[in-house]
Design an enzyme around this catalytic site. Sequence first.
Site, short mmCIF file in Angstrom:
data_model
loop_
_atom_site.label_atom_id
_atom_site.label_comp_id
_atom_site.label_asym_id
_atom_site.label_seq_id
_atom_site.Cartn_x
_atom_site.Cartn_y
_atom_site.Cartn_z
N LYS A 19 0.82 -1.22 0.00
CA LYS A 19 -0.06 0.00 0.13
C LYS A 19 0.84 1.12 -0.10
CE LYS A 19 -3.14 0.67 3.53
NZ LYS A 19 -2.22 -0.10 4.04
N THR B 176 3.83 1.41 -1.14
CA THR B 176 4.58 1.51 -2.53
C THR B 176 3.40 2.15 -3.50
OG1 THR B 176 5.59 -0.69 -1.86
CG2 THR B 176 5.75 -0.03 -4.15
N LYS C 278 7.09 -7.11 10.08
CA LYS C 278 6.41 -6.30 9.15
C LYS C 278 7.55 -5.48 8.25
CE LYS C 278 3.03 -2.54 8.74
NZ LYS C 278 4.06 -1.68 7.94
N ALA D 277 -2.70 1.14 12.89
CA ALA D 277 -4.22 1.17 12.56
C ALA D 277 -4.98 0.20 12.81
CB ALA D 277 -4.25 0.99 10.87
N PHE E 238 -3.79 -0.34 6.86
CA PHE E 238 -4.39 -1.57 6.67
C PHE E 238 -5.66 -1.43 5.68
CE2 PHE E 238 -2.31 -2.58 10.81
CZ PHE E 238 -1.37 -3.43 10.16
N PHE F 14 2.00 -7.81 -9.29
CA PHE F 14 3.21 -8.47 -9.17
C PHE F 14 3.73 -9.36 -10.13
CE2 PHE F 14 1.90 -7.38 -5.03
CZ PHE F 14 3.04 -7.31 -4.07
#
Length: 561
Positions: free
Chosen positions: A77, A79, A111, A279, A307, A387
């Site tokens: 996210k 990115t 993470k 979050a 998130f 991806f």
Amino acid sequence: MEATPGTDMSDLSIASRAVIRPISEIARLAGIPDMAVESYGRYKAKVDPSLLAARKDRPGKVILVSGMSPTPAGEGKSTMVVGLGDALTAAGSKTMIALREPSVGPSFGMKGGATGGGYSQVLPMDEINLHFTGDFHAITSANNLLMALVDNHLQQGNSLGIDPQRITFKRVTDMNDRALRHVVIGLGSVTDGVPRETGFEITAASEVMAVFCLATGLTDLRARLGRMTIGYSYAKAPVTVDDLGAAGAMALLLKDAIKPNLVQTIGGTPAFIHGGPFANIAHGCNSAIATNTARALADVVVTEAGFGTDLGAEKFMDIKARYAGCAPDTVVIVATVRALKMHGGVTKDELGKENVAAVRDGLPNLARHVSNIKKFGVQPVIGINQFTLDTKAELAVVTQWAQAHGVECAVADVWGQGGQGAGDLASAVLRTIEEPSNYAELYELQLPVEEKISTVVREMYGAAGVEYSAKAKRVLEQIHANGWDQLPVCIAKTQYSFSDDPTLLGDPGGFTLQVRELIPKTGAGFIVAITGTLTTMPGLPKVPAAMHMDVDGNGNAVGLS
């Protein structure tokens, strides 16, 4: 921005090869006068908003980036935020990015960092992911100064009559350290303090962090710090920081940290990175000061809520936008084929295989996130973070579903191409923000706390109802008795599921959410509802990321991601 064949393609390696401009150039590009820039080295700076000229026309439009329910496969996210920001800049829009600061704990845990990835990163990534400009240290120090003053007050006669067993505030540290969740302090001789059970939270979960990120300026910061409830007296009356007289010293520690941090993307787009509440256990948005300062400088501001839409985006809408007046003009929901396949029943080790049926089976999760955003009167855009192993057939499932449901959707290769890979997404976003938003919060503040929680649980999660523990019910009585019903709610739950059970993927629906604990955050201005087994002090995994990190002889980071 194609990489040379055989070249190291790690995020750190790509960042180290990027051409980074002096921060003074980035400030001038953003329209920030020299007198407002306080440099921290060559490539990062603090910006004093009080020295910026007031914007005469409409503040910049807000593009909020959220996502579908995340999975251990990673959705990218941050990115997407960076790549979209660079694409909007390339399209001719004066753009700024506003992101949260990474917490050191998760960076060394599982993470990883939070500066984007590939060719969509903010720089200098190693410094941002580590100590940066010291904001987290300042917040930690302010929090722990308060707790030192509380325990000293107990030691020196306790004139406020604070009940040691009803102190709700805890010390913090910016590290995942499960051994500190439950501790006993004050052991030893009579002069070593009053013994009591307590614990630590991670700095990102501290109410000081929430106050820091919702304050509109230094005066508001000090006022919010003073309103924080630290515990209760023997007479069961709330005791605040102002009662103790500690707000001034805490604000003094934060007077420089409250200024937003200016950095840049690989593509040269100016970015504010400031504040970092989680979050899943806090409200998950960067500081209001950074967002609104960016709006005063740019035509378009791309920001992020942590998130999925059920967590960060809901809290952005119902807490941050309500307090800071920065309602989004659109919300980009980041989706990936990988996440859809996991929500469709595929295990992580099978994600590399084409599975069109699983992508289709995972769509109910994405559909609820789209529905969630529309309930705020905001039109979403789906951004598919591509991806390498995604196939055309798998991507087509998502784009065709979006088209059939009247939702703008675009595929973006932001990791591999940076802003050049997000041109279609930028065009979709610009089309969407041309139309006026009908933003409205999900609930009215005058509703009882139970009804506000029920509304979020029903509308955002698809739950059938809520159950409260005996402890939570007792705190509900305190909330009613102390007049805190008017505060919004901040539900802390797992990010992996709409429910409080991380194993229930997809769109489970019909479950009952278990509220284990309620914590009034009277300075931040919301009521935290802790659900399931969530903890405010994360632990490290079996093999922490720290085990693969080092520094070379030239002082360069190794293994940081």
